[in-house]
Design a protein around this motif. Structure first.
Motif, PDB file in Angstrom:
ATOM      1  N   VAL A  52       0.777  -1.065  -0.095  1.00 18.21           N
ATOM      2  CA  VAL A  52       0.021  -0.088   0.092  1.00 18.21           C
ATOM      3  C   VAL A  52       0.865   1.333  -0.078  1.00 18.21           C
ATOM      4  N   MET A  53       1.876   1.109   0.786  1.00 14.12           N
ATOM      5  CA  MET A  53       2.831   2.406   1.033  1.00 14.12           C
ATOM      6  C   MET A  53       3.554   2.509  -0.698  1.00 14.12           C
ATOM      7  N   LEU A  54       4.021   1.716  -0.986  1.00 15.94           N
ATOM      8  CA  LEU A  54       4.549   1.642  -2.639  1.00 15.94           C
ATOM      9  C   LEU A  54       3.691   2.467  -3.431  1.00 15.94           C
ATOM     10  N   HIS A  79      -4.503  -1.114  -8.271  1.00 11.23           N
ATOM     11  CA  HIS A  79      -3.066  -1.347  -8.512  1.00 11.23           C
ATOM     12  C   HIS A  79      -2.542  -2.526  -7.634  1.00 11.23           C
ATOM     13  N   LEU A  80      -3.346  -2.957  -6.589  1.00  9.68           N
ATOM     14  CA  LEU A  80      -2.817  -4.118  -5.725  1.00  9.68           C
ATOM     15  C   LEU A  80      -3.487  -5.354  -5.995  1.00  9.68           C
ATOM     16  N   GLY A 109     -12.448  -4.716   0.730  1.00  9.18           N
ATOM     17  CA  GLY A 109     -12.866  -5.437   2.334  1.00  9.18           C
ATOM     18  C   GLY A 109     -11.473  -5.831   2.668  1.00  9.18           C
ATOM     19  N   THR A 110     -10.552  -6.062   1.962  1.00  8.62           N
ATOM     20  CA  THR A 110      -9.130  -6.484   2.269  1.00  8.62           C
ATOM     21  C   THR A 110      -8.505  -5.283   2.529  1.00  8.62           C
ATOM     22  N   LEU A 111      -8.610  -4.114   1.656  1.00 11.77           N
ATOM     23  CA  LEU A 111      -7.787  -2.859   1.640  1.00 11.77           C
ATOM     24  C   LEU A 111      -7.998  -1.989   2.826  1.00 11.77           C
ATOM     25  N   SER A 112      -9.415  -1.835   3.100  1.00 13.65           N
ATOM     26  CA  SER A 112      -9.772  -1.015   4.216  1.00 13.65           C
ATOM     27  C   SER A 112      -9.108  -1.302   5.851  1.00 13.65           C
TER      28      SER A 112
END
Length: 168
Positions: free
Chosen positions: A50-52, A68-69, A74-77
């Motif tokens: 996420v930081m990248l 992008h990922l 639901g996974t990202l939050s």
């Protein structure tokens, strides 16, 4: 003659002949090396990804980060919430659309980038590959991902009843 027809049936079901297992084992090994390399940063591998994205693109809608990922919201939050709690990310609701949330690195998140510069070097060294070999491997994996995604999309299309296919 196609190479797949010349392979004995018994050989197809050998674990050491499965590309999926080779990728799985390499992924697990990568996770271990990344865990060690990211320990000083206080990031998990998914948080690092996420930081990248945020270091590369700056403020983005959460939906774009997910694209992008290749992650769903639901996974990202939860990842973004943990990064926000750590002080590395700031999330904001759009004034125009309450459903849209953007994320951006904070000053601390931006400062973390400098510490993270050593991570890719450590990972590259751990692979034992040259930079050219790493580029080639990445290109092969990208092509593989594209081919598998295309095959999956075609399989999904084949699963639809004929009248439901968009192309018809």
């Amino acid at each position: 003659m196609d190479a797949l027809t010349t392979v004995r049936d018994d050989d197809f079901l050998r674990l050491d002949h499965q590309i999926c297992f080779s990728l799985h084992a390499a992924s697990r090994a990568f996770n271990g090396v990344y865990r060690s390399a990211l320990k000083d940063l206080g990031l998990t591998y998914p948080q690092y990804l996420v930081m990248l994205v945020l270091w590369e693109h700056g403020e983005l809608p959460v939906k774009r980060i997910g694209e992008h990922l290749r992650l769903d919201s639901g996974t990202l939050s939860p990842l973004l919430k943990r990064l926000e709690s750590a002080g590395y990310v700031e999330r904001r609701r759009s004034a125009d659309d309450e459903r849209s949330v953007t994320a951006r690195p904070t000053a601390a998140g931006t400062a973390l980038r400098e510490k993270a510069l050593e991570v890719p070097r450590r990972i590259a060294a751990a692979t034992g590959l040259t930079l050219g070999e790493i580029r080639d491997l990445r290109a092969h994996l990208s092509a593989l991902t594209t081919a598998l995604t295309t095959a999956l999309d075609a399989a999904d299309l084949d699963a639809l009843p004929p009248g439901d296919r968009v192309s018809e």
